[in-house]
Design an enzyme around this catalytic site. Structure first.
Site, mmCIF file in Angstrom:
data_model
loop_
_atom_site.group_PDB
_atom_site.id
_atom_site.type_symbol
_atom_site.label_atom_id
_atom_site.label_comp_id
_atom_site.label_asym_id
_atom_site.label_seq_id
_atom_site.Cartn_x
_atom_site.Cartn_y
_atom_site.Cartn_z
ATOM 1 N N CYS A 151 -13.773 71.606 66.053
ATOM 2 C CA CYS A 151 -13.627 72.851 66.804
ATOM 3 C C CYS A 151 -14.947 73.596 66.669
ATOM 4 O O CYS A 151 -15.559 73.572 65.597
ATOM 5 C CB CYS A 151 -12.498 73.698 66.224
ATOM 6 S SG CYS A 151 -12.201 75.220 67.139
ATOM 7 N N CYS A 155 -13.229 79.309 70.340
ATOM 8 C CA CYS A 155 -13.116 77.865 70.162
ATOM 9 C C CYS A 155 -13.577 77.091 71.401
ATOM 10 O O CYS A 155 -13.411 75.876 71.470
ATOM 11 C CB CYS A 155 -11.676 77.484 69.833
ATOM 12 S SG CYS A 155 -11.043 78.314 68.366
ATOM 13 N N LYS A 213 -0.404 74.712 67.768
ATOM 14 C CA LYS A 213 -1.132 75.697 66.980
ATOM 15 C C LYS A 213 -0.919 77.061 67.633
ATOM 16 O O LYS A 213 -1.266 77.259 68.800
ATOM 17 C CB LYS A 213 -2.621 75.348 66.948
ATOM 18 C CG LYS A 213 -3.456 76.390 66.217
ATOM 19 C CD LYS A 213 -4.901 75.933 66.061
ATOM 20 C CE LYS A 213 -5.747 76.985 65.375
ATOM 21 N NZ LYS A 213 -7.138 76.557 65.202
ATOM 22 N N ARG A 269 -10.653 83.171 58.796
ATOM 23 C CA ARG A 269 -11.752 83.642 59.644
ATOM 24 C C ARG A 269 -12.775 84.400 58.813
ATOM 25 O O ARG A 269 -13.964 84.389 59.121
ATOM 26 C CB ARG A 269 -11.198 84.479 60.790
ATOM 27 C CG ARG A 269 -10.397 83.593 61.741
ATOM 28 C CD ARG A 269 -9.797 84.352 62.882
ATOM 29 N NE ARG A 269 -8.885 83.488 63.629
ATOM 30 C CZ ARG A 269 -8.031 83.914 64.540
ATOM 31 N NH1 ARG A 269 -7.980 85.208 64.835
ATOM 32 N NH2 ARG A 269 -7.247 83.064 65.167
ATOM 33 N N ARG A 275 -7.344 84.913 70.785
ATOM 34 C CA ARG A 275 -7.236 83.499 71.121
ATOM 35 C C ARG A 275 -5.971 83.182 71.946
ATOM 36 O O ARG A 275 -5.563 82.031 72.033
ATOM 37 C CB ARG A 275 -7.230 82.658 69.847
ATOM 38 C CG ARG A 275 -8.438 82.841 68.926
ATOM 39 C CD ARG A 275 -8.671 81.578 68.113
ATOM 40 N NE ARG A 275 -9.440 81.757 66.892
ATOM 41 C CZ ARG A 275 -10.773 81.944 66.853
ATOM 42 N NH1 ARG A 275 -11.460 82.041 67.957
ATOM 43 N NH2 ARG A 275 -11.377 82.049 65.687
ATOM 44 N N GLU A 335 3.467 70.540 74.145
ATOM 45 C CA GLU A 335 2.129 70.325 73.578
ATOM 46 C C GLU A 335 2.112 69.041 72.740
ATOM 47 O O GLU A 335 1.176 68.242 72.820
ATOM 48 C CB GLU A 335 1.731 71.500 72.678
ATOM 49 C CG GLU A 335 1.218 72.722 73.408
ATOM 50 C CD GLU A 335 -0.219 72.544 73.906
ATOM 51 O OE1 GLU A 335 -0.787 71.450 73.750
ATOM 52 O OE2 GLU A 335 -0.762 73.515 74.467
ATOM 53 N N LYS A 352 1.224 74.395 63.121
ATOM 54 C CA LYS A 352 0.432 75.363 62.363
ATOM 55 C C LYS A 352 0.658 76.761 62.910
ATOM 56 O O LYS A 352 0.574 76.921 64.117
ATOM 57 C CB LYS A 352 -1.037 74.962 62.500
ATOM 58 C CG LYS A 352 -2.009 75.911 61.865
ATOM 59 C CD LYS A 352 -3.415 75.481 62.194
ATOM 60 C CE LYS A 352 -4.356 76.545 61.664
ATOM 61 N NZ LYS A 352 -5.698 76.372 62.095
ATOM 62 N N SER A 364 -4.198 79.898 55.687
ATOM 63 C CA SER A 364 -4.820 80.824 54.737
ATOM 64 C C SER A 364 -3.943 82.038 54.434
ATOM 65 O O SER A 364 -3.800 82.429 53.273
ATOM 66 C CB SER A 364 -6.177 81.266 55.289
ATOM 67 O OG SER A 364 -6.041 81.821 56.584
ATOM 68 N N TYR A 373 -4.032 74.934 50.701
ATOM 69 C CA TYR A 373 -5.048 75.371 49.732
ATOM 70 C C TYR A 373 -4.510 75.279 48.305
ATOM 71 O O TYR A 373 -5.281 75.367 47.353
ATOM 72 C CB TYR A 373 -5.495 76.807 50.057
ATOM 73 C CG TYR A 373 -6.059 76.902 51.462
ATOM 74 C CD1 TYR A 373 -7.364 76.488 51.728
ATOM 75 C CD2 TYR A 373 -5.275 77.356 52.523
ATOM 76 C CE1 TYR A 373 -7.870 76.524 53.023
ATOM 77 C CE2 TYR A 373 -5.773 77.407 53.816
ATOM 78 C CZ TYR A 373 -7.064 76.991 54.061
ATOM 79 O OH TYR A 373 -7.555 77.022 55.336
HETATM 80 C C1 PBG Z 1 -10.265 76.669 64.036
HETATM 81 C C2 PBG Z 1 -9.328 76.724 62.876
HETATM 82 C C3 PBG Z 1 -8.713 77.857 62.345
HETATM 83 C C4 PBG Z 1 -7.939 77.423 61.271
HETATM 84 C C5 PBG Z 1 -8.110 76.049 61.167
HETATM 85 N N1 PBG Z 1 -8.952 75.628 62.194
HETATM 86 C C6 PBG Z 1 -8.898 79.281 62.669
HETATM 87 C C7 PBG Z 1 -8.467 79.842 63.938
HETATM 88 O O1 PBG Z 1 -7.854 79.214 64.800
HETATM 89 O O2 PBG Z 1 -8.805 81.011 64.112
HETATM 90 C C8 PBG Z 1 -7.094 78.303 60.418
HETATM 91 C C9 PBG Z 1 -6.721 77.753 59.088
HETATM 92 C C10 PBG Z 1 -6.206 78.749 58.139
HETATM 93 O O3 PBG Z 1 -5.911 79.912 58.460
HETATM 94 O O4 PBG Z 1 -6.068 78.356 56.960
HETATM 95 N N2 PBG Z 1 -11.418 75.911 63.720
#
Ligand code: PBG
Length: 324
Positions: free
Chosen positions: A120, A130, A195, A205, A217, A233, A248, A274, A313
């Site tokens: 990405c 993205c 996602k 982020r 987004r 999807e 996700k 996260s 994590y």
């Molecule tokens: C985009 C991406 C994101 C995450 C994984 N790949 C961020 C987004 O879509 O803004 C988020 C992962 C997380 O929050 O742990 N490259």
């Protein structure tokens, strides 16, 4: 049928019996450990909003990954945090970029650890989106060329699997074709298929310095309200050639994981993102939750809902607890 003949508590009276009737087991083999890699040497910068998570320079990323492997974790997924960004995210497909460097070092120094790369461009674009941007719109088809170039560069560096997370339409097929053209016919694709446009990515982020500079987004990531669309999807990514599909975030989306499990036969990954991590960390820090129990219970719930593997994590901490 019912009480007093049946007493469901009978099977709960002793630990050995509880173990025999337990339906879901967590193991270190379930986990994929997400890692942030950055430039420099001997760097291990803690991410403020994700206590216990770091941006590693390649040399220390190798050490961290080696420890994950020792704990029985089969895979890591890499995110790059480059020094500079531009409008088109060209750093994303630089063969000398931070992720290809990390992949090469890991494959050399931690053999048998599966190295997955996130595909990405948002960590590499100055606007943080993205996709390529024109007149304030996120372009789809034009972005596919960046993604295929990025996947190709990761494959050539030795990545074991690529994981497109951008949510552009048609990117799995485009990447599959590009990999096949390059002779990487055996390289699997794990698609971030469902996602959602979630608030729970905020700490990531911060970690990747990838917040969009304008807008949000929602024109590419999914509406959190939609489950049928998630199945569309997932189906379209499978048709395009995805080997593994991902849902996700994870814990707030257990119904999506369960629906995916009921409607597909491919392996399902779930990303405990996260914000899910940081919520547990914050509550534990305040003394409001037992961190170990909260982490294991949430991961167990994600697996019970139907996930075959979890990106988390907590991978190292959970593996340590499960191994002890
Ligand atoms: C985009 C991406 C994101 C995450 C994984 N790949 C961020 C987004 O879509 O803004 C988020 C992962 C997380 O929050 O742990 N490259």
């Amino acid at each position: 049928m019912a009480f007093p003949r049946h007493r469901l508590r009978r099977l709960r009276q002793q630990e050995p019996l509880r173990r025999l009737v337990r339906e879901t087991w967590l193991t270190a083999s379930d986990f994929i450990y997400p890692m942030f890699v950055t430039t420099g040497k001997s760097r291990k910068d803690e991410i403020a909003s994700m206590p216990g998570q770091y941006r590693f320079s390649v040399d220390l990323a190798v050490k961290e990954a080696a420890e994950a492997k020792r704990l029985g974790i089969p895979a890591v997924i890499l995110f790059g945090v480059p020094d500079s960004k531009d409008e088109k995210g060209t750093g994303a497909y630089d063969p000398a970029g931070i992720v290809p460097q990390a992949v090469r070092a890991l494959k050399e120094q931690v053999p048998d650890l599966l190295v997955i790369t996130d595909v990405c461009i948002d960590e590499y674009t100055s606007h943080g989106h993205c996709g390529l941007v024109k007149d304030g719109r996120i372009l789809n088809d034009e972005t596919l060329d960046c993604l295929t170039a990025m996947a190709r560069v990761h494959a050539e560096a030795g990545a074991d699997m690529v994981a497109p997370s951008d949510m552009m339409d048609g990117r799995v097929l485009a990447i599959r074709n590009e990999l096949d053209r390059g002779g990487f016919t055996e390289l699997p694709i794990m698609a971030y298929a469902a996602k959602f446009a979630s608030c729970f990515y905020a700490p990531f982020r911060d970690a990747a310095q990838s917040s969009p500079k304008f807008g949000d987004r929602q024109s590419y990531q999914m509406d959190p309200a939609n489950v049928r669309e998630a199945l569309r999807e997932i189906r379209s990514d499978i048709q395009e050639g995805a080997d593994i599909v991902m849902v996700k975030p994870a814990l707030p989306y257990l119904d999506i994981i369960a629906a995916a499990r009921a409607n597909t036969t491919v392996p399902i990954a779930a990303y405990q993102v996260s914000g899910e991590y940081s919520m547990i960390k914050a509550a534990a820090h305040a003394g409001w939750l037992d961190e170990s129990r909260a982490m294991l219970e949430s991961l167990l719930a994600i697996k019970r809902a139907g996930a075959d593997m979890m990106l988390t994590y907590f991978a190292k901490d959970a593996a340590r607890l499960l191994n002890s």
